[in-house]
Scaffold this motif. Sequence first.
Motif, PDB file in Angstrom:
ATOM      1  N   ILE A   1      30.785 -36.261  16.973  1.00 57.17           N
ATOM      2  CA  ILE A   1      31.066 -35.225  17.983  1.00 57.17           C
ATOM      3  C   ILE A   1      31.318 -35.850  19.348  1.00 57.17           C
ATOM      4  CG2 ILE A   1      30.043 -33.287  19.257  1.00 57.17           C
ATOM      5  CD1 ILE A   1      28.583 -32.586  16.562  1.00 57.17           C
ATOM      6  N   MET A   2      30.470 -36.803  19.736  1.00 54.68           N
ATOM      7  CA  MET A   2      30.637 -37.439  21.044  1.00 54.68           C
ATOM      8  C   MET A   2      31.939 -38.242  21.109  1.00 54.68           C
ATOM      9  SD  MET A   2      28.274 -36.247  22.797  1.00 54.68           S
ATOM     10  CE  MET A   2      28.792 -37.127  24.270  1.00 54.68           C
ATOM     11  N   PHE A   3      32.316 -38.869  20.006  1.00 53.72           N
ATOM     12  CA  PHE A   3      33.578 -39.612  19.953  1.00 53.72           C
ATOM     13  C   PHE A   3      34.759 -38.674  20.194  1.00 53.72           C
ATOM     14  CE2 PHE A   3      37.119 -41.018  17.099  1.00 53.72           C
ATOM     15  CZ  PHE A   3      37.566 -42.075  17.890  1.00 53.72           C
ATOM     16  N   ILE A   4      34.772 -37.537  19.487  1.00 53.41           N
ATOM     17  CA  ILE A   4      35.874 -36.576  19.639  1.00 53.41           C
ATOM     18  C   ILE A   4      35.908 -36.012  21.054  1.00 53.41           C
ATOM     19  CG2 ILE A   4      36.740 -34.324  18.878  1.00 53.41           C
ATOM     20  CD1 ILE A   4      35.601 -35.048  16.063  1.00 53.41           C
ATOM     21  N   VAL A   5      34.736 -35.657  21.586  1.00 55.29           N
ATOM     22  CA  VAL A   5      34.663 -35.111  22.956  1.00 55.29           C
ATOM     23  C   VAL A   5      35.177 -36.127  23.972  1.00 55.29           C
ATOM     24  CG1 VAL A   5      33.064 -34.404  24.793  1.00 55.29           C
ATOM     25  CG2 VAL A   5      32.803 -33.478  22.472  1.00 55.29           C
ATOM     26  N   MET A   6      34.767 -37.376  23.842  1.00 55.83           N
ATOM     27  CA  MET A   6      35.145 -38.407  24.809  1.00 55.83           C
ATOM     28  C   MET A   6      36.638 -38.721  24.761  1.00 55.83           C
ATOM     29  SD  MET A   6      32.558 -39.071  26.650  1.00 55.83           S
ATOM     30  CE  MET A   6      33.204 -40.506  27.520  1.00 55.83           C
ATOM     31  N   ILE A   7      37.193 -38.880  23.551  1.00 57.26           N
ATOM     32  CA  ILE A   7      38.623 -39.216  23.498  1.00 57.26           C
ATOM     33  C   ILE A   7      39.481 -38.036  23.956  1.00 57.26           C
ATOM     34  CG2 ILE A   7      38.380 -41.010  21.727  1.00 57.26           C
ATOM     35  CD1 ILE A   7      39.404 -39.039  19.643  1.00 57.26           C
ATOM     36  N   TRP A   8      38.934 -36.809  23.833  1.00 55.90           N
ATOM     37  CA  TRP A   8      39.671 -35.642  24.326  1.00 55.90           C
ATOM     38  C   TRP A   8      39.570 -35.553  25.846  1.00 55.90           C
ATOM     39  CZ3 TRP A   8      43.235 -32.343  22.845  1.00 55.90           C
ATOM     40  CH2 TRP A   8      43.425 -31.173  23.589  1.00 55.90           C
ATOM     41  N   ARG A   9      38.357 -35.696  26.372  1.00 52.17           N
ATOM     42  CA  ARG A   9      38.145 -35.583  27.815  1.00 52.17           C
ATOM     43  C   ARG A   9      38.842 -36.696  28.600  1.00 52.17           C
ATOM     44  NH1 ARG A   9      36.970 -30.563  29.359  1.00 52.17           N
ATOM     45  NH2 ARG A   9      35.219 -29.677  28.198  1.00 52.17           N
ATOM     46  N   LEU A  10      38.792 -37.923  28.033  1.00 58.23           N
ATOM     47  CA  LEU A  10      39.400 -39.065  28.724  1.00 58.23           C
ATOM     48  C   LEU A  10      40.880 -39.234  28.418  1.00 58.23           C
ATOM     49  CD1 LEU A  10      36.575 -41.750  28.281  1.00 58.23           C
ATOM     50  CD2 LEU A  10      37.066 -40.378  30.318  1.00 58.23           C
ATOM     51  N   ARG A  11      41.411 -38.372  27.540  1.00 58.02           N
ATOM     52  CA  ARG A  11      42.821 -38.452  27.122  1.00 58.02           C
ATOM     53  C   ARG A  11      43.153 -39.851  26.594  1.00 58.02           C
ATOM     54  NH1 ARG A  11      43.770 -33.265  26.366  1.00 58.02           N
ATOM     55  NH2 ARG A  11      43.307 -32.013  28.198  1.00 58.02           N
ATOM     56  N   LEU A  12      42.277 -40.353  25.733  1.00 58.00           N
ATOM     57  CA  LEU A  12      42.485 -41.686  25.167  1.00 58.00           C
ATOM     58  C   LEU A  12      43.639 -41.670  24.161  1.00 58.00           C
ATOM     59  CD1 LEU A  12      41.440 -44.614  24.988  1.00 58.00           C
ATOM     60  CD2 LEU A  12      39.853 -43.859  23.226  1.00 58.00           C
ATOM     61  N   LEU A  13      43.836 -40.537  23.479  1.00 58.10           N
ATOM     62  CA  LEU A  13      44.925 -40.407  22.519  1.00 58.10           C
ATOM     63  C   LEU A  13      46.003 -39.478  23.049  1.00 58.10           C
ATOM     64  CD1 LEU A  13      43.045 -39.935  19.103  1.00 58.10           C
ATOM     65  CD2 LEU A  13      43.901 -42.045  20.100  1.00 58.10           C
ATOM     66  N   SER A  14      47.262 -39.831  22.771  1.00 57.41           N
ATOM     67  CA  SER A  14      48.365 -38.927  23.080  1.00 57.41           C
ATOM     68  C   SER A  14      48.462 -37.882  21.959  1.00 57.41           C
ATOM     69  CB  SER A  14      49.676 -39.715  23.156  1.00 57.41           C
ATOM     70  OG  SER A  14      49.993 -40.267  21.892  1.00 57.41           O
ATOM     71  N   LYS A  15      49.261 -36.858  22.196  1.00 60.85           N
ATOM     72  CA  LYS A  15      49.452 -35.812  21.177  1.00 60.85           C
ATOM     73  C   LYS A  15      49.993 -36.423  19.880  1.00 60.85           C
ATOM     74  CE  LYS A  15      51.798 -31.403  20.361  1.00 60.85           C
ATOM     75  NZ  LYS A  15      52.703 -30.358  20.940  1.00 60.85           N
ATOM     76  N   GLU A  16      50.930 -37.355  20.016  1.00 60.73           N
ATOM     77  CA  GLU A  16      51.534 -38.012  18.851  1.00 60.73           C
ATOM     78  C   GLU A  16      50.484 -38.793  18.055  1.00 60.73           C
ATOM     79  OE1 GLU A  16      55.444 -40.796  17.885  1.00 60.73           O
ATOM     80  OE2 GLU A  16      54.569 -40.778  19.897  1.00 60.73           O
ATOM     81  N   GLU A  17      49.558 -39.443  18.773  1.00 58.96           N
ATOM     82  CA  GLU A  17      48.505 -40.210  18.114  1.00 58.96           C
ATOM     83  C   GLU A  17      47.507 -39.295  17.402  1.00 58.96           C
ATOM     84  OE1 GLU A  17      48.602 -44.140  21.032  1.00 58.96           O
ATOM     85  OE2 GLU A  17      47.308 -42.445  21.510  1.00 58.96           O
ATOM     86  N   TRP A  18      47.224 -38.145  17.994  1.00 57.19           N
ATOM     87  CA  TRP A  18      46.380 -37.158  17.312  1.00 57.19           C
ATOM     88  C   TRP A  18      47.028 -36.756  15.986  1.00 57.19           C
ATOM     89  CZ3 TRP A  18      41.527 -35.595  18.036  1.00 57.19           C
ATOM     90  CH2 TRP A  18      40.940 -35.757  19.302  1.00 57.19           C
ATOM     91  N   TYR A  19      48.335 -36.525  16.022  1.00 57.22           N
ATOM     92  CA  TYR A  19      49.059 -36.078  14.829  1.00 57.22           C
ATOM     93  C   TYR A  19      49.101 -37.154  13.746  1.00 57.22           C
ATOM     94  CZ  TYR A  19      50.822 -31.587  16.565  1.00 57.22           C
ATOM     95  OH  TYR A  19      50.927 -30.287  16.990  1.00 57.22           O
TER      96      TYR A  19
END
Length: 532
Positions: A494-512
């Motif tokens: 959960i903390m990993f997902i929250v952090m990469i979302w809040r910090l914008r570590l991944l682009s939309k393409e990388e999420w996909y």
Amino acid sequence: MSKSSQNLMAGAGILTLAGIIAKILSAVYRIPFQNLVGNTGFYVYQQVYPIYGIGVVLALSGWPLFISKIITEQTDNERKQLVARRLFWLLFIISFILFMFVYGGAPLIATGMGNDLKLIPVIRAVAWMFWFMPFLAVGRGFAQGQLNMVPTAISQVIEQIVRVGIIIGVAWWGVHAGWSVYKIGSWATAAATFAAMLATLYISRTIKLVWQTPITKPVKKERAIGWIRIFQRLWSEGNLLAMLTGLLVLLQLVDSFSTKGLLEVNGMSSQAAEYAKGVYDRGQPLVQLGMVLATAVSTSLLPVLRSHAVRKEDGDFIHDFQMMLRLSLILSSVATVGLIAVMPAANQVLFSTREGSQALMVFVLTIIPATLILIITSVLQSLDYTRGVSWFVLLTMIVKYILNMIFIPQLGIVGASLATLLALVPMLYFVLHRLPKKLRRQWHSQNWWYKLMTTLLVVLLTAGLWGWASDKLMGASRLASLFSLITSALIGIIMFIVMIWRLRLLSKEEWYALPKGYKLYHFLERKGNSCD
């Protein structure tokens, strides 16, 4: 996209899925096996496992990849079948030599493995597997060379399911029948031969196609597909692919020949050294599990990269490679940090005790360099930039052996783990610098490293502190450790997902590009918009 390209992508997807299933099975079965036979029984199996591992790498990935490549180069079926036949007989001779070396040399090998002569029947049991390697390698490679990935995928899954089933069954029966750990080990390693036999029976229809067409004399005399030329390419290209794929197995082989003896130098008795080596070997399935997600994502992107390379789409190739590199680094890093955070509890839940947790924490750090080496060398192969790589594989083994001699007498199995980690560093540096500069230029955005390190630190602290608090509140029994492991892992995810979302570590393409990543991306986007 053309129909042939679509078939290639679909085939690559089937092969990737089969590879993931096989990797999970290969990692997971060791846990119940160790629980049944104990650390000394696990030591017996793991001492000989690298010999099996080398055979699997040759028959499953190294040789079939090379065979598929050389088959694809041929202009007609007659030439394809002639090349496949000649490769079969060359591999048959090599397999015969390997069998004689392992079976006949079992006393010498056992002496080298800490002077444990009880390993002789265990080593000889695995040697019979080599007879099936020519059939599996040529059958798989011939099918892959014609863009048919199904025989390879299904035979791979059959082989793993049969082998794992026999190993667990033998361990259960042997323990209840009062067998020695060496007798259990002999039957467990013999499982590889029975599994290879069934996989060969499945792929026999593909092998028959190799002998389907009579070959005319003019084709037989072509120098480009002559015996000598094929052998030269098999030796240089085929063996290189096998060495790269089996790098971690080769390092395990170094451990088999050095760790037990060096632990005895540290003052341990022979029995205590075997037990400690068994504890150290717990790290192998953990590393394999830690690499599954990162390698699955990267292998799913590799066919796309090869397609760009063939079409000379440089911009798309650079873009997709850099995305693959970022994702692999993020996923392997968080898997490593997560395993470190939950290690004491995970060690007890999976292997019944917390012994060796420090050594395993060091060991799982190898997930990061091992994952990066694997994907970068795959890209180098697609670009034909592998010159000098085979020498670095040998150098990595030599460095591992030297570091074992330095660290194990001082630090025990922690030293063995540290030696594996440090031995991979020169190899990682070399493959990174073999990449063309255009691939390494501006591969991450500003503050990317800061965002990644912050995310990893938050995951480590939250999951680790919860595990520590859980131990204090509930104790360290196996049941309490299971609760601690599950809750710590959930908090870490959960903390990993929250952090990469809040910090914008991944682009939309990388999420996909992540498995089910598009669903998670839209879920987080909706949540974020509802909170605004």
